[in-house]
Write an enzyme that holds these catalytic residues in place. Structure first.
Site, PDB file in Angstrom:
ATOM      1  CE1 TYR A 256      -9.232  -6.872  -5.204  1.00 55.55           C
ATOM      2  CE2 TYR A 256     -10.116  -4.892  -4.160  1.00 55.55           C
ATOM      3  CZ  TYR A 256      -9.050  -5.592  -4.692  1.00 55.55           C
ATOM      4  OH  TYR A 256      -7.809  -5.036  -4.699  1.00 55.55           O
TER       5      TYR A 256
ATOM      6  NE  ARG B  68      -8.716   9.782   5.097  1.00 56.59           N
ATOM      7  CZ  ARG B  68      -8.933   8.492   5.334  1.00 56.59           C
ATOM      8  NH1 ARG B  68      -8.291   7.559   4.652  1.00 56.59           N
ATOM      9  NH2 ARG B  68      -9.763   8.121   6.289  1.00 56.59           N
TER      10      ARG B  68
ATOM     11  CG  ASP C 281      -1.984   5.621   6.674  1.00 54.69           C
ATOM     12  OD1 ASP C 281      -2.315   6.816   6.516  1.00 54.69           O
ATOM     13  OD2 ASP C 281      -2.570   4.854   7.464  1.00 54.69           O
TER      14      ASP C 281
ATOM     15  CE  LYS D 292      -8.074  -2.996   6.666  1.00 56.20           C
ATOM     16  NZ  LYS D 292      -6.613  -2.856   6.622  1.00 56.20           N
TER      17      LYS D 292
ATOM     18  CB  THR E  57      -9.746  -0.154  10.887  1.00 57.39           C
ATOM     19  OG1 THR E  57     -10.777   0.834  10.878  1.00 57.39           O
ATOM     20  CG2 THR E  57     -10.385  -1.494  10.552  1.00 57.39           C
TER      21      THR E  57
ATOM     22  CE1 TYR F  12     -10.909  -1.202   5.275  1.00 53.02           C
ATOM     23  CE2 TYR F  12     -12.156  -0.394   7.162  1.00 53.02           C
ATOM     24  CZ  TYR F  12     -10.964  -0.521   6.478  1.00 53.02           C
ATOM     25  OH  TYR F  12      -9.811   0.020   7.006  1.00 53.02           O
TER      26      TYR F  12
ATOM     27  CD  GLU G 242     -15.532   2.079  10.009  1.00 57.18           C
ATOM     28  OE1 GLU G 242     -16.524   1.493   9.578  1.00 57.18           O
ATOM     29  OE2 GLU G 242     -15.596   3.193  10.547  1.00 57.18           O
TER      30      GLU G 242
ATOM     31  CG  LEU H  78       0.781   0.413   5.593  1.00 55.89           C
ATOM     32  CD1 LEU H  78       1.342   1.820   5.374  1.00 55.89           C
ATOM     33  CD2 LEU H  78       0.271   0.285   7.022  1.00 55.89           C
TER      34      LEU H  78
ATOM     35  N   GLY I 277       0.830  -1.221   0.000  1.00 50.84           N
ATOM     36  CA  GLY I 277       0.000   0.000   0.000  1.00 50.84           C
ATOM     37  C   GLY I 277       0.852   1.253   0.000  1.00 50.84           C
TER      38      GLY I 277
HETATM   39  P1  NAP Z   1      -5.424   4.325   1.100  1.00 47.97           P
HETATM   40  O1  NAP Z   1      -4.945   5.726   0.932  1.00 47.97           O
HETATM   41  O2  NAP Z   1      -6.729   3.917   0.514  1.00 47.97           O
HETATM   42  O3  NAP Z   1      -4.268   3.370   0.502  1.00 47.97           O
HETATM   43  C1  NAP Z   1      -4.488   1.999   0.319  1.00 47.97           C
HETATM   44  C2  NAP Z   1      -3.303   1.406  -0.405  1.00 47.97           C
HETATM   45  O4  NAP Z   1      -3.543   0.012  -0.643  1.00 47.97           O
HETATM   46  C3  NAP Z   1      -3.041   2.028  -1.799  1.00 47.97           C
HETATM   47  O5  NAP Z   1      -1.655   2.059  -2.019  1.00 47.97           O
HETATM   48  C4  NAP Z   1      -3.693   1.016  -2.726  1.00 47.97           C
HETATM   49  O6  NAP Z   1      -3.159   1.031  -4.031  1.00 47.97           O
HETATM   50  C5  NAP Z   1      -3.311  -0.262  -2.019  1.00 47.97           C
HETATM   51  N1  NAP Z   1      -4.104  -1.420  -2.444  1.00 47.97           N
HETATM   52  C6  NAP Z   1      -5.452  -1.560  -2.464  1.00 47.97           C
HETATM   53  N2  NAP Z   1      -5.794  -2.781  -2.895  1.00 47.97           N
HETATM   54  C7  NAP Z   1      -4.647  -3.434  -3.165  1.00 47.97           C
HETATM   55  C8  NAP Z   1      -4.334  -4.718  -3.659  1.00 47.97           C
HETATM   56  N3  NAP Z   1      -5.286  -5.607  -3.956  1.00 47.97           N
HETATM   57  N4  NAP Z   1      -3.034  -5.064  -3.812  1.00 47.97           N
HETATM   58  C9  NAP Z   1      -2.046  -4.175  -3.534  1.00 47.97           C
HETATM   59  N5  NAP Z   1      -2.279  -2.937  -3.067  1.00 47.97           N
HETATM   60  C10 NAP Z   1      -3.562  -2.568  -2.889  1.00 47.97           C
HETATM   61  O7  NAP Z   1      -5.468   3.923   2.632  1.00 47.97           O
HETATM   62  P2  NAP Z   1      -4.736   4.628   3.903  1.00 47.97           P
HETATM   63  O8  NAP Z   1      -5.642   5.662   4.442  1.00 47.97           O
HETATM   64  O9  NAP Z   1      -3.348   4.963   3.548  1.00 47.97           O
HETATM   65  O10 NAP Z   1      -4.773   3.419   4.949  1.00 47.97           O
HETATM   66  C11 NAP Z   1      -3.712   2.476   5.041  1.00 47.97           C
HETATM   67  C12 NAP Z   1      -4.224   1.219   5.720  1.00 47.97           C
HETATM   68  O11 NAP Z   1      -4.705   1.531   7.019  1.00 47.97           O
HETATM   69  C13 NAP Z   1      -5.379   0.529   5.015  1.00 47.97           C
HETATM   70  O12 NAP Z   1      -5.222  -0.859   5.231  1.00 47.97           O
HETATM   71  C14 NAP Z   1      -6.607   1.028   5.747  1.00 47.97           C
HETATM   72  O13 NAP Z   1      -7.656   0.080   5.621  1.00 47.97           O
HETATM   73  C15 NAP Z   1      -6.075   1.123   7.142  1.00 47.97           C
HETATM   74  N6  NAP Z   1      -6.671   2.151   8.007  1.00 47.97           N
HETATM   75  C16 NAP Z   1      -6.782   3.437   7.579  1.00 47.97           C
HETATM   76  C17 NAP Z   1      -7.292   4.402   8.447  1.00 47.97           C
HETATM   77  C18 NAP Z   1      -7.396   5.854   8.041  1.00 47.97           C
HETATM   78  O14 NAP Z   1      -8.129   6.581   8.710  1.00 47.97           O
HETATM   79  N7  NAP Z   1      -6.663   6.298   7.038  1.00 47.97           N
HETATM   80  C19 NAP Z   1      -7.652   4.033   9.757  1.00 47.97           C
HETATM   81  C20 NAP Z   1      -7.501   2.702  10.155  1.00 47.97           C
HETATM   82  C21 NAP Z   1      -6.993   1.777   9.278  1.00 47.97           C
HETATM   83  P3  NAP Z   1      -3.723   2.051  -5.146  1.00 47.97           P
HETATM   84  O15 NAP Z   1      -3.013   3.362  -4.909  1.00 47.97           O
HETATM   85  O16 NAP Z   1      -3.331   1.351  -6.394  1.00 47.97           O
HETATM   86  O17 NAP Z   1      -5.206   2.160  -4.945  1.00 47.97           O
HETATM   87  O1  F7E Z   2     -16.564   8.488   6.518  1.00 49.79           O
HETATM   88  C1  F7E Z   2     -19.863  10.054   6.876  1.00 49.79           C
HETATM   89  C2  F7E Z   2     -19.793   8.547   6.699  1.00 49.79           C
HETATM   90  O2  F7E Z   2     -15.511   7.617   4.442  1.00 49.79           O
HETATM   91  C3  F7E Z   2     -16.619   9.070   7.794  1.00 49.79           C
HETATM   92  C4  F7E Z   2     -11.335   4.723   6.304  1.00 49.79           C
HETATM   93  O3  F7E Z   2     -10.029   5.254   6.289  1.00 49.79           O
HETATM   94  O4  F7E Z   2     -11.642   5.421   8.576  1.00 49.79           O
HETATM   95  C5  F7E Z   2     -12.169   5.531   7.272  1.00 49.79           C
HETATM   96  O5  F7E Z   2     -13.515   5.037   7.228  1.00 49.79           O
HETATM   97  C6  F7E Z   2     -18.065   9.354   8.174  1.00 49.79           C
HETATM   98  C7  F7E Z   2     -19.003   8.152   7.937  1.00 49.79           C
HETATM   99  O6  F7E Z   2     -14.376   7.294   6.700  1.00 49.79           O
HETATM  100  C8  F7E Z   2     -20.153  11.461   3.542  1.00 49.79           C
HETATM  101  O7  F7E Z   2     -21.111   7.987   6.629  1.00 49.79           O
HETATM  102  C9  F7E Z   2     -21.128  11.703   5.475  1.00 49.79           C
HETATM  103  O8  F7E Z   2     -19.867   8.032   9.037  1.00 49.79           O
HETATM  104  O9  F7E Z   2     -14.404   9.510   5.699  1.00 49.79           O
HETATM  105  P1  F7E Z   2     -15.181   8.258   5.740  1.00 49.79           P
HETATM  106  P2  F7E Z   2     -14.778   5.962   7.495  1.00 49.79           P
HETATM  107  O10 F7E Z   2     -15.955   5.289   6.921  1.00 49.79           O
HETATM  108  O11 F7E Z   2     -14.853   6.339   8.939  1.00 49.79           O
HETATM  109  C10 F7E Z   2     -11.593   4.084   9.104  1.00 49.79           C
HETATM  110  C11 F7E Z   2     -10.944   4.139  10.466  1.00 49.79           C
HETATM  111  C12 F7E Z   2     -10.961   3.109   8.168  1.00 49.79           C
HETATM  112  O12 F7E Z   2     -10.364   2.129   8.598  1.00 49.79           O
HETATM  113  C13 F7E Z   2     -11.282   3.249   6.725  1.00 49.79           C
HETATM  114  O13 F7E Z   2     -10.271   2.605   5.937  1.00 49.79           O
HETATM  115  O14 F7E Z   2     -18.548  10.391   7.340  1.00 49.79           O
HETATM  116  N1  F7E Z   2     -20.137  10.786   5.642  1.00 49.79           N
HETATM  117  N2  F7E Z   2     -21.145  12.126   4.208  1.00 49.79           N
HETATM  118  C14 F7E Z   2     -19.514  10.619   4.462  1.00 49.79           C
HETATM  119  N3  F7E Z   2     -18.458   9.840   4.121  1.00 49.79           N
HETATM  120  C15 F7E Z   2     -18.026   9.899   2.825  1.00 49.79           C
HETATM  121  N4  F7E Z   2     -16.950   9.158   2.461  1.00 49.79           N
HETATM  122  N5  F7E Z   2     -18.637  10.698   1.896  1.00 49.79           N
HETATM  123  C16 F7E Z   2     -19.706  11.504   2.203  1.00 49.79           C
HETATM  124  O15 F7E Z   2     -20.233  12.219   1.360  1.00 49.79           O
END
Ligand code: NAP
Ligand code: F7E
Length: 374
Positions: free
Chosen positions: A104, A195, A17, A164, A136, A160, A138, A89, A12
């Site tokens: 998927y 982001r 990240d 996880k 996460t 999702y 989540e 990641l 990732g």
């Molecule tokens: P992100 O920006 O969506 O990045 C995800 C990465 O995974 C990208 O590099 C993506 O590649 C790659 N990827 C997706 N599917 C893949 C596959 N099948 N094979 C290889 N690579 C693949 O996510 P992030 O916010 O950096 O988060 C990093 C990790 O932390 C994720 O696992 C996410 O679920 C977890 N997480 C995130 C948060 C948050 O708030 N950001 C919180 C808790 C946990 P492409 O660029 O090609 O799409």
């Molecule tokens: O939504 C509400 C939506 O998509 C946050 C991922 O990084 O964090 C992320 O997941 C909230 C939700 O993040 C819109 O319904 C309202 O309640 O920014 P989000 P997420 O679902 O919390 C966790 C920790 C991860 O692990 C995940 O990988 O915002 N919301 N209106 C909306 N959300 C989106 N995307 N778009 C809207 O228009």
């Protein structure tokens, strides 16, 4: 190659990240290998500043093609790289999209984690390679306790989160069954100027910037009542590294300990450009209007409608409230956040205003000469 240099493998690497973590580890003197999936465009915008030409000597940043759904690829790469640390990641990380692509998501996010763990075991690297699993908040879903800590029971609410959940427990299982150093970082939402554009915070800061600059009239969101514990990704990637330096392999909650509604994130983002908002109506009829504009740079009409609700952004099952308790990480690892929510929003808004000024410049007939990474 200097044998003293630690070797990290980041799946990732092109994500939010992955980019910050690569930067962080390179500064620490690591050799960093990143897994990148093939796409029809480069898709390396977030890591272009780290890229090194394959023909130069003494490189410390390498990219490899691969995919979390392909064991043959993961086993071969881990065998070649012999990493000291793996940061897993890679994931289909969008909760709403996981309802559209559940199989998927289960494969990449759930089984993908098993593929990494088992590759390390098969290759006999259990005692050498430490593994960080991107778990996460989540997992807490329909929360069973407020705030959520390492002992709060899980109740996942999306494909999702369920994927996880498998990844969380298979990581614990490989740690217990094979004595591997494998940890879960249960990270609450973390955001930044890089982001993904479809997560709610970035969707808001981009839209607010465009509205302030007169490039867009209004925007649409889903559930404005959802509450999240938002931190800055830079603070969180530092913690990923700290987790793998701890003596014992354990699972850790990383959060700020504060929660904010989506509506208030909107309000604070507009405030950053000197615009006060009024919210009127309820549910799908709720709208946001300009109440005052205190910044002469941005001329927004008082009473202008800038935000509406569109139910298409509602999720079949929602996570209403997340707030983490990071006491364990603070006390045992000494982790602290450098950014609070206002500092995060300032960082995102300043960056998006700059980025959107480029669009305004183009709209006004300018050339595309401004650099995204300035
Ligand atoms: P992100 O920006 O969506 O990045 C995800 C990465 O995974 C990208 O590099 C993506 O590649 C790659 N990827 C997706 N599917 C893949 C596959 N099948 N094979 C290889 N690579 C693949 O996510 P992030 O916010 O950096 O988060 C990093 C990790 O932390 C994720 O696992 C996410 O679920 C977890 N997480 C995130 C948060 C948050 O708030 N950001 C919180 C808790 C946990 P492409 O660029 O090609 O799409
Ligand atoms: O939504 C509400 C939506 O998509 C946050 C991922 O990084 O964090 C992320 O997941 C909230 C939700 O993040 C819109 O319904 C309202 O309640 O920014 P989000 P997420 O679902 O919390 C966790 C920790 C991860 O692990 C995940 O990988 O915002 N919301 N209106 C909306 N959300 C989106 N995307 N778009 C809207 O228009």
């Amino acid at each position: 190659m200097d044998n003293k240099q630690k070797i990290a493998f980041i799946t990732g690497v092109t994500g939010q990240d992955g980019a910050y973590l690569s930067e962080f580890l390179l500064k620490k003197g690591y050799i960093v290998h990143g897994l990148k999936r093939r796409s029809s465009l480069f898709n390396t915008d977030r890591i272009d500043h780290l890229y090194q030409d394959p023909h130069v000597n003494n490189r410390n940043f390498f990219l490899h093609y691969g995919d979390m759904t392909d064991s043959t690829n993961l086993i071969r790469l881990i065998k070649e790289i012999q990493p000291d640390e793996i940061y897993n990641l890679a994931a289909m990380s969008h909760v709403a999209v996981s309802f559209e692509t559940p199989e998927y998501t289960g494969n990449a996010d759930g089984l993908g984690t098993l593929r990494i763990l088992d590759a390390v075991r098969l290759l006999g690297l259990e005692k050498k390679t430490r593994i960080y699993q991107a778990s996460t908040s989540e997992l807490y879903g329909k929360v069973q306790e407020v705030p959520q800590s390492e002992t709060t029971p899980f109740y996942p609410r999306s494909p999702y989160a369920v994927a996880k959940m498998y990844a969380f427990w298979i990581t614990v299982n490989y740690r217990e069954a094979y004595g591997m150093y494998a940890c879960n970082g249960i990270l609450f939402n973390h955001e930044s100027p890089i982001r993904g554009e479809t997560f709610v915070t970035r969707k808001i800061t981009r839209a607010v910037s465009r509205i302030a600059l007169g490039l867009q009239d209004k925007f649409y969101l889903g559930n404005l009542d959802a509450k999240r514990d938002w931190g800055h990704a830079k603070d969180y990637v530092r913690m990923m590294w700290m987790i793998l330096q701890a003596e014992e392999a354990e699972d850790w909650v990383i959060a700020t300990g504060k929660t904010t509604a989506v509506r208030d994130f909107v309000r604070m983002s507009f405030a950053e450009v000197g615009v006060e908002l009024d919210f009127k109506g309820e549910g799908v009829d709720e709208k946001g209007y300009v109440k005052a504009c205190n910044n002469p740079e941005f001329q927004l009409e008082i009473g202008k409608e800038v935000l509406c609700v569109d139910p298409k952004y509602f999720r079949p099952t929602e996570v209403d409230l997340l707030i983490g308790d990071p006491t364990k990480a603070r006390t045992k690892l000494g982790w602290e956040c450098k950014y609070d929510l206002p500092a995060l929003i300032k960082d995102m808004m300043q960056s998006d205003i700059k980025l959107m000024q480029k669009d305004q410049y183009l709209k006004d007939g300018g050339y595309n000469t401004l650099n995204y990474f300035e």
